[in-house]
Design a protein around this motif. Structure first.
Motif, PDB file in Angstrom:
ATOM      1  N   VAL A   5      44.231  36.991  42.736  1.00 53.63           N
ATOM      2  CA  VAL A   5      43.233  37.795  41.926  1.00 53.63           C
ATOM      3  C   VAL A   5      41.892  37.282  42.515  1.00 53.63           C
ATOM      4  CG1 VAL A   5      42.405  38.618  40.510  1.00 53.63           C
ATOM      5  CG2 VAL A   5      44.739  39.039  40.793  1.00 53.63           C
ATOM      6  N   SER A   6      41.545  38.154  43.497  1.00 47.41           N
ATOM      7  CA  SER A   6      39.554  37.350  43.680  1.00 47.41           C
ATOM      8  C   SER A   6      38.720  38.808  42.988  1.00 47.41           C
ATOM      9  CB  SER A   6      39.538  36.936  44.636  1.00 47.41           C
ATOM     10  OG  SER A   6      38.239  35.771  44.629  1.00 47.41           O
ATOM     11  N   GLY A   7      38.458  38.186  42.146  1.00 48.32           N
ATOM     12  CA  GLY A   7      37.118  39.827  42.243  1.00 48.32           C
ATOM     13  C   GLY A   7      35.064  39.493  43.433  1.00 48.32           C
ATOM     14  N   ARG A   9      31.567  40.283  44.016  1.00 48.45           N
ATOM     15  CA  ARG A   9      30.290  40.276  43.229  1.00 48.45           C
ATOM     16  C   ARG A   9      29.778  41.426  44.014  1.00 48.45           C
ATOM     17  NH1 ARG A   9      27.103  35.810  41.242  1.00 48.45           N
ATOM     18  NH2 ARG A   9      28.134  35.047  42.679  1.00 48.45           N
ATOM     19  N   PHE A  38      39.163  42.761  44.326  1.00 51.68           N
ATOM     20  CA  PHE A  38      38.275  44.302  43.825  1.00 51.68           C
ATOM     21  C   PHE A  38      36.772  44.289  44.170  1.00 51.68           C
ATOM     22  CE2 PHE A  38      37.355  42.320  39.346  1.00 51.68           C
ATOM     23  CZ  PHE A  38      38.022  41.439  39.737  1.00 51.68           C
ATOM     24  N   ALA A  40      34.049  43.954  41.901  1.00 51.72           N
ATOM     25  CA  ALA A  40      33.481  43.843  39.995  1.00 51.72           C
ATOM     26  C   ALA A  40      32.166  44.396  39.911  1.00 51.72           C
ATOM     27  CB  ALA A  40      33.695  42.447  39.492  1.00 51.72           C
ATOM     28  N   HIS A  43      31.574  43.947  35.914  1.00 50.48           N
ATOM     29  CA  HIS A  43      30.096  42.363  36.119  1.00 50.48           C
ATOM     30  C   HIS A  43      29.216  42.830  36.410  1.00 50.48           C
ATOM     31  CE1 HIS A  43      34.421  39.992  35.704  1.00 50.48           C
ATOM     32  NE2 HIS A  43      33.556  39.754  35.040  1.00 50.48           N
ATOM     33  N   TYR A 126      31.363  37.538  29.783  1.00 51.85           N
ATOM     34  CA  TYR A 126      31.259  37.503  31.211  1.00 51.85           C
ATOM     35  C   TYR A 126      33.334  36.447  31.900  1.00 51.85           C
ATOM     36  CZ  TYR A 126      30.964  37.421  36.230  1.00 51.85           C
ATOM     37  OH  TYR A 126      30.541  37.596  37.298  1.00 51.85           O
ATOM     38  N   MET A 130      36.453  38.413  33.301  1.00 53.60           N
ATOM     39  CA  MET A 130      37.199  38.050  34.021  1.00 53.60           C
ATOM     40  C   MET A 130      38.577  37.734  34.365  1.00 53.60           C
ATOM     41  SD  MET A 130      35.113  34.726  36.469  1.00 53.60           S
ATOM     42  CE  MET A 130      37.112  33.832  37.680  1.00 53.60           C
ATOM     43  N   ASP A 133      40.680  40.936  34.371  1.00 50.38           N
ATOM     44  CA  ASP A 133      40.754  41.020  36.108  1.00 50.38           C
ATOM     45  C   ASP A 133      42.303  39.877  36.147  1.00 50.38           C
ATOM     46  OD1 ASP A 133      39.157  42.521  36.456  1.00 50.38           O
ATOM     47  OD2 ASP A 133      37.256  40.833  36.545  1.00 50.38           O
ATOM     48  N   ILE A 134      42.222  39.216  35.604  1.00 56.79           N
ATOM     49  CA  ILE A 134      42.993  38.192  36.723  1.00 56.79           C
ATOM     50  C   ILE A 134      44.344  37.937  35.769  1.00 56.79           C
ATOM     51  CG2 ILE A 134      43.894  35.744  36.899  1.00 56.79           C
ATOM     52  CD1 ILE A 134      40.405  35.162  36.919  1.00 56.79           C
ATOM     53  N   VAL A 142      44.163  32.124  41.876  1.00 51.92           N
ATOM     54  CA  VAL A 142      42.575  32.528  42.057  1.00 51.92           C
ATOM     55  C   VAL A 142      41.904  31.533  42.873  1.00 51.92           C
ATOM     56  CG1 VAL A 142      40.608  33.173  41.575  1.00 51.92           C
ATOM     57  CG2 VAL A 142      43.011  33.533  39.859  1.00 51.92           C
ATOM     58  N   GLN A 148      32.634  28.913  39.857  1.00 51.34           N
ATOM     59  CA  GLN A 148      33.724  30.129  39.134  1.00 51.34           C
ATOM     60  C   GLN A 148      34.545  29.270  38.932  1.00 51.34           C
ATOM     61  OE1 GLN A 148      33.472  33.008  39.074  1.00 51.34           O
ATOM     62  NE2 GLN A 148      30.985  33.126  39.781  1.00 51.34           N
ATOM     63  N   ASN A 151      34.939  29.240  34.649  1.00 55.95           N
ATOM     64  CA  ASN A 151      35.402  30.589  34.695  1.00 55.95           C
ATOM     65  C   ASN A 151      36.838  30.592  34.324  1.00 55.95           C
ATOM     66  OD1 ASN A 151      33.183  32.345  33.747  1.00 55.95           O
ATOM     67  ND2 ASN A 151      32.779  32.937  35.710  1.00 55.95           N
TER      68      ASN A 151
HETATM   69  N1  TRP Z   1      33.171  35.784  38.836  1.00 57.13           N
HETATM   70  C1  TRP Z   1      33.159  35.898  39.825  1.00 57.13           C
HETATM   71  C2  TRP Z   1      31.700  35.590  41.014  1.00 57.13           C
HETATM   72  O1  TRP Z   1      30.548  35.330  39.703  1.00 57.13           O
HETATM   73  C3  TRP Z   1      33.711  37.414  40.558  1.00 57.13           C
HETATM   74  C4  TRP Z   1      35.109  37.653  39.620  1.00 57.13           C
HETATM   75  C5  TRP Z   1      34.903  38.945  38.481  1.00 57.13           C
HETATM   76  C6  TRP Z   1      35.368  36.954  40.139  1.00 57.13           C
HETATM   77  N2  TRP Z   1      36.062  38.051  38.026  1.00 57.13           N
HETATM   78  C7  TRP Z   1      36.751  37.749  39.255  1.00 57.13           C
HETATM   79  C8  TRP Z   1      36.379  36.858  40.960  1.00 57.13           C
HETATM   80  C9  TRP Z   1      37.950  36.996  38.811  1.00 57.13           C
HETATM   81  C10 TRP Z   1      37.785  35.773  41.253  1.00 57.13           C
HETATM   82  C11 TRP Z   1      38.737  36.066  39.700  1.00 57.13           C
HETATM   83  O2  TRP Z   1      32.056  35.716  42.274  1.00 57.13           O
END
Ligand code: TRP
Length: 330
Positions: A5-7, A9, A38, A40, A43, A126, A130, A133-134, A142, A148, A151
């Motif tokens: 999984v990766s977000g 921004r 996805f 985010a 966020h 935050y 996150m 999300d994961i 991840v 990150q 996090n």
């Molecule tokens: N916080 C990540 C960033 O600033 C973006 C992000 C949100 C993310 N949810 C996530 C990355 C889940 C990995 C998995 O780049």
């Protein structure tokens, strides 16, 4: 197959550093893993974008990743706010996330220092969002950059805490994805350090040729080599690194020889570099614009992503509710 999984921004555009870093990694991962990527957008609300900016940024970043080769058939590409399950899991996890640990995270402290007028609860939680999300997809990997890591550590903590609290072995504890050391680090044009958005030293995929030429011609160099085969200063080495990425080996060798024989003219090097960057980015920029103009295609991609992501998210939420004791009466 392992789940990744990766977000992403939805802030700003992709620069060459992102392209040869995060994007390249995504392209590799989508071949070998069950990937959820996805945008985010939840966020990004911590910074209070206008509704117009928010939507435009989501669309831009989506178009840029698609234009760069992210394949919605191979990976699940969706928008965070299309999954209400994420918001629910965020709420459930927040009950076991403690004020002290959230306040102690580096990114929270940094943001609180930088924007004292907007230290909102979303910034504080935050890492909880996150984590949601994961673990909503039970990711085992991840991909995370340095910024990150903490996090992800919090995600591991929350997932493990949930498992212990309910005496279950339910959530997968995700591991950071490691690409090894063979990543190309793209330097900026300002002499030192890497290309970055906040550094203002970047070349963007969406930059037009004129902007690219202007930026490259202004890049920092030095006063030139004074003896044959001397070591390069960092700013000059950086220009060569960029040249190696976008130009042919012959071109690189040509300028290396010129440097080594003290005949180099940085203006020529920059002109060549600018044209080769343009050659490299022009087709991508064209695709970005095509994709952005094709609302029907974007709609199709987003809908497909939402449906695929919903499948795995709804399963998790159903099971989590049961574990917690939220049981249906009817
Ligand atoms: N916080 C990540 C960033 O600033 C973006 C992000 C949100 C993310 N949810 C996530 C990355 C889940 C990995 C998995 O780049």
């Amino acid at each position: 197959m392992e789940t990744v999984v990766s977000g992403i921004r939805p802030t700003g555009n992709l620069h060459l550093g992102n392209y040869f870093g995060a994007v390249r990694n995504f392209l590799k991962m989508q071949e070998n893993y069950n990937c959820f990527f996805f945008i985010a957008d939840y966020h990004s609300l911590t910074t209070h974008p206008t509704p117009e900016d928010l939507h435009e940024n989501v669309k831009q970043v989506l178009a840029e990743y698609l234009a760069s080769g992210l394949d919605p058939e191979k990976s699940t590409l969706y928008i965070q706010s299309d999954l209400p399950e994420v918001a629910e899991l965020n709420l459930l996890l927040s009950m076991n996330a403690y004020l002290g640990e959230l306040e102690r995270t580096t990114s929270f402290k940094e943001k609180a220092r930088k924007q004292p007028e907007n230290v909102n609860a979303g910034l504080l939680t935050y890492p909880v969002l996150m984590a949601a999300d994961i673990i909503i997809h039970q990711a085992s990997k991840v991909p995370v950059g340095k910024d990150q890591e903490q996090n992800l550590e919090m995600t591991r903590k929350f997932a493990g805490r949930f498992n212990r609290m309910y005496k279950v072995n339910y959530f997968t504890i995700p591991q950071p994805f490691n690409f090894g050391d063979n990543l190309i680090k793209i330097p900026g044009l300002d002499g030192t350090g890497k290309m970055g958005k906040s550094e203002g030293n970047g070349i963007y995929l969406a930059d037009d040729p004129k902007a690219i030429r202007k930026k490259v011609m202004r890049a920092v160099t030095d006063s030139g080599p004074t003896e044959p085969n001397s070591e390069m200063s960092e700013p000059v080495r950086n220009l060569f690194t960029l040249l190696e990425v976008v130009s042919t080996p012959d071109t690189v060798e040509f300028f290396r020889d010129k440097y080594n024989s003290c005949e180099i003219r940085y203006g020529d090097l920059k002109k060549q570099l600018a044209e080769d960057i343009i050659k490299f980015t022009a087709p991508i920029r064209e695709r970005i614009n095509e994709i952005k103009a094709d609302e029907a295609y974007l709609g199709k991609v987003v809908k497909m992503g939402k449906e695929k992501a919903h499948e795995s998210a709804s399963k998790t939420i159903k099971e989590v509710r049961e574990i917690i004791g939220i049981k249906p009466f009817f």
